[in-house]
Design an enzyme around this catalytic site. Structure first.
Site, PDB file in Angstrom:
ATOM      1  N   ARG A 192       2.745  -4.722  -4.032  1.00  0.00           N
ATOM      2  CA  ARG A 192       3.349  -6.053  -4.106  1.00  0.00           C
ATOM      3  C   ARG A 192       3.348  -6.651  -2.704  1.00  0.00           C
ATOM      4  O   ARG A 192       3.574  -5.938  -1.717  1.00  0.00           O
ATOM      5  CB  ARG A 192       4.790  -5.991  -4.632  1.00  0.00           C
ATOM      6  CG  ARG A 192       4.910  -5.827  -6.134  1.00  0.00           C
ATOM      7  CD  ARG A 192       4.437  -7.062  -6.908  1.00  0.00           C
ATOM      8  NE  ARG A 192       4.574  -6.926  -8.350  1.00  0.00           N
ATOM      9  CZ  ARG A 192       3.584  -6.584  -9.183  1.00  0.00           C
ATOM     10  NH1 ARG A 192       2.378  -6.325  -8.714  1.00  0.00           N
ATOM     11  NH2 ARG A 192       3.787  -6.525 -10.484  1.00  0.00           N
ATOM     12  N   HIS A 221      -5.056 -10.672  -6.796  1.00  0.00           N
ATOM     13  CA  HIS A 221      -4.227  -9.905  -7.736  1.00  0.00           C
ATOM     14  C   HIS A 221      -5.052  -9.461  -8.945  1.00  0.00           C
ATOM     15  O   HIS A 221      -4.682  -9.709 -10.094  1.00  0.00           O
ATOM     16  CB  HIS A 221      -2.992 -10.708  -8.175  1.00  0.00           C
ATOM     17  CG  HIS A 221      -1.884  -9.820  -8.684  1.00  0.00           C
ATOM     18  ND1 HIS A 221      -0.551 -10.081  -8.469  1.00  0.00           N
ATOM     19  CD2 HIS A 221      -1.913  -8.651  -9.378  1.00  0.00           C
ATOM     20  CE1 HIS A 221       0.176  -9.126  -9.025  1.00  0.00           C
ATOM     21  NE2 HIS A 221      -0.636  -8.232  -9.583  1.00  0.00           N
TER      22      HIS A 221
HETATM   23  P1  NAP Z   1       6.035   3.832 -10.838  1.00  0.00           P
HETATM   24  O1  NAP Z   1       5.397   4.814 -11.782  1.00  0.00           O
HETATM   25  O2  NAP Z   1       7.390   3.333 -11.150  1.00  0.00           O
HETATM   26  O3  NAP Z   1       6.025   4.538  -9.411  1.00  0.00           O
HETATM   27  C1  NAP Z   1       6.682   4.010  -8.304  1.00  0.00           C
HETATM   28  C2  NAP Z   1       6.626   5.011  -7.173  1.00  0.00           C
HETATM   29  O4  NAP Z   1       7.234   4.418  -6.032  1.00  0.00           O
HETATM   30  C3  NAP Z   1       7.387   6.296  -7.492  1.00  0.00           C
HETATM   31  O5  NAP Z   1       6.727   7.398  -6.944  1.00  0.00           O
HETATM   32  C4  NAP Z   1       8.722   6.064  -6.772  1.00  0.00           C
HETATM   33  O6  NAP Z   1       9.374   7.241  -6.359  1.00  0.00           O
HETATM   34  C5  NAP Z   1       8.245   5.296  -5.557  1.00  0.00           C
HETATM   35  N1  NAP Z   1       9.356   4.553  -4.972  1.00  0.00           N
HETATM   36  C6  NAP Z   1      10.097   3.573  -5.528  1.00  0.00           C
HETATM   37  N2  NAP Z   1      11.042   3.154  -4.664  1.00  0.00           N
HETATM   38  C7  NAP Z   1      10.899   3.908  -3.556  1.00  0.00           C
HETATM   39  C8  NAP Z   1      11.579   3.974  -2.323  1.00  0.00           C
HETATM   40  N3  NAP Z   1      12.625   3.176  -2.055  1.00  0.00           N
HETATM   41  N4  NAP Z   1      11.177   4.880  -1.406  1.00  0.00           N
HETATM   42  C9  NAP Z   1      10.138   5.703  -1.676  1.00  0.00           C
HETATM   43  N5  NAP Z   1       9.436   5.695  -2.827  1.00  0.00           N
HETATM   44  C10 NAP Z   1       9.830   4.801  -3.749  1.00  0.00           C
HETATM   45  O7  NAP Z   1       5.104   2.562 -10.632  1.00  0.00           O
HETATM   46  P2  NAP Z   1       3.527   2.450 -10.873  1.00  0.00           P
HETATM   47  O8  NAP Z   1       3.225   2.301 -12.309  1.00  0.00           O
HETATM   48  O9  NAP Z   1       2.857   3.538 -10.115  1.00  0.00           O
HETATM   49  O10 NAP Z   1       3.242   1.022 -10.186  1.00  0.00           O
HETATM   50  C11 NAP Z   1       3.518   0.793  -8.822  1.00  0.00           C
HETATM   51  C12 NAP Z   1       3.439  -0.688  -8.527  1.00  0.00           C
HETATM   52  O11 NAP Z   1       2.076  -1.116  -8.542  1.00  0.00           O
HETATM   53  C13 NAP Z   1       4.092  -1.599  -9.566  1.00  0.00           C
HETATM   54  O12 NAP Z   1       5.499  -1.652  -9.402  1.00  0.00           O
HETATM   55  C14 NAP Z   1       3.436  -2.919  -9.266  1.00  0.00           C
HETATM   56  O13 NAP Z   1       4.192  -3.581  -8.290  1.00  0.00           O
HETATM   57  C15 NAP Z   1       2.081  -2.527  -8.684  1.00  0.00           C
HETATM   58  N6  NAP Z   1       0.951  -2.921  -9.551  1.00  0.00           N
HETATM   59  C16 NAP Z   1       0.012  -3.765  -9.055  1.00  0.00           C
HETATM   60  C17 NAP Z   1      -1.075  -4.130  -9.840  1.00  0.00           C
HETATM   61  C18 NAP Z   1      -2.160  -5.009  -9.297  1.00  0.00           C
HETATM   62  O14 NAP Z   1      -3.050  -5.415 -10.029  1.00  0.00           O
HETATM   63  N7  NAP Z   1      -2.162  -5.312  -8.022  1.00  0.00           N
HETATM   64  C19 NAP Z   1      -1.189  -3.644 -11.136  1.00  0.00           C
HETATM   65  C20 NAP Z   1      -0.201  -2.807 -11.617  1.00  0.00           C
HETATM   66  C21 NAP Z   1       0.870  -2.445 -10.822  1.00  0.00           C
HETATM   67  P3  NAP Z   1       9.894   8.301  -7.437  1.00  0.00           P
HETATM   68  O15 NAP Z   1       8.649   8.944  -7.999  1.00  0.00           O
HETATM   69  O16 NAP Z   1      10.699   9.245  -6.633  1.00  0.00           O
HETATM   70  O17 NAP Z   1      10.662   7.546  -8.467  1.00  0.00           O
END
Ligand code: NAP
Length: 309
Positions: free
Chosen positions: A224, A272
């Protein structure tokens, strides 16, 4: 028969209606799915935050809100939303992200630009290092970050991952906490950001943390936009602390034409498109949650409202 409201912009309905109906049929679920169901009759809401639906109060019998996107920052703080909120974890979305991240990492690792842009008769003989000599850090070890980290480790890169809670993934150095972040940054010749946007991650990559990177590091952000302090990144690019930034997400999207990222020679802007929820595979995930709701089983991919993701 459950009533399923599809609350997203009209083009999405055209895209999602056929695979949703196919996934419901395949699961043997008879449901009424439509874009206009009276709120008090809705059992499930398939939801995109830009749909215009912001007041969930009238949806008194809704069992769950099923977000179409992985990121939930635009809905997670909505005080009218008292129902369980599930986010999107879709293997098509994950595969798309793995492909985008791997491609951009390899571009920087192999120095492809010098050959693509340098069609000028110069015989550039610099040979890139092997992956084993290029440490990469992935911030975020969730659905997307873990898949990307594992794909990069599979190519031979030494991969460090950082998350909020402690993890143990074979072939990946897993770190967490503030001290873990410092270590994760110090080795990151290529840094990939796949964190959700929350109060704790806003501006995470600030001037001080950019200074921790090895000089000449590459930053790749498909997470993000607000994860990065833009002014600090521009300063780091100008000083050479960061060699190049490939950015897919921004504080304001579309990125305004006057934004310095567009003109910066060491920034690549992608609009994006790193990865999108794929209608067919996402429909299967949504229908699985409807099946669970109807069977009285716990929903999958629930958002932790306190942590914001
Ligand atoms: P997810 O499964 O919820 O994973 C989030 C990860 O971030 C987890 O490992 C979490 O730790 C870690 N995290 C969250 N807050 C943290 C903090 N304060 N300090 C350290 N680590 C932290 O999310 P995801 O499905 O992988 O997606 C990640 C992000 O990618 C989405 O939220 C979205 O913003 C982005 N995204 C972008 C696109 C694009 O096209 N550009 C597409 C899809 C998603 P824990 O494992 O310990 O909970």
């Amino acid at each position: 028969m459950p009533n399923v409201l599809f609350a997203a912009l009209p083009p999405r309905w055209l895209q999602y209606e056929p695979p949703l109906r196919a996934a419901l049929d395949a699961a043997g679920i008879k449901a009424h799915v439509a874009t206009d169901i009276p709120p008090e009759e809705v059992d499930y809401i398939i939801y995109a935050p830009n749909s215009g639906l912001t007041d969930f109060t009238p949806y008194t019998r809704a069992k769950a809100v099923l977000n179409l996107w992985a990121g939930v920052e635009d809905v997670v703080t909505n005080a009218t939303l008292t129902q369980p909120l599930a986010r999107m974890v879709d293997h098509g979305l994950t595969q798309g992200m793995v492909e985008w991240v791997t491609g951009h990492v390899l571009r920087h690792h192999l120095g492809m630009d010098s050959h693509i842009q340098g069609q000028d008769g110069l015989w550039r003989t610099e040979v890139p290092p092997l992956a084993a000599d290029r440490p990469i850090t992935v911030l975020g070890l969730g659905a997307l970050g873990t898949a990307c980290a594992q794909a990069l480790a599979g190519l031979g890169f030494p991969v460090t991952g950082w998350s909020r809670s402690a993890k143990d993934f074979s072939g990946i150095t897993c770190l967490n906490g503030d001290a873990g972040l410092d270590l994760a940054l110090e080795t990151a010749q290529i840094l990939v950001l796949l964190l959700p946007l929350t109060g704790a991650t806003d501006n995470l990559l600030n001037a001080e943390r950019l200074e921790r990177l090895p000089r000449g590091a590459f930053v790749v952000n498909p997470g993000r936009g607000p994860l990065i302090d833009d002014e600090a990144l521009l300063a780091a690019l100008d000083s050479g602390q960061v060699a190049h930034a490939t950015l897919d997400v921004f504080r304001i999207e579309p990125l305004p034409v006057e934004h310095p990222y567009w003109a910066h020679p060491n920034v690549t802007v992608t609009p994006h498109i790193a990865s999108e929820t794929r209608a067919r595979t996402a429909s299967e995930v949504i229908v699985e949650n409807i099946r669970r709701g109807e069977a009285g089983e716990p929903f999958v991919h629930l958002v932790d409202r306190a942590n914001g993701y």
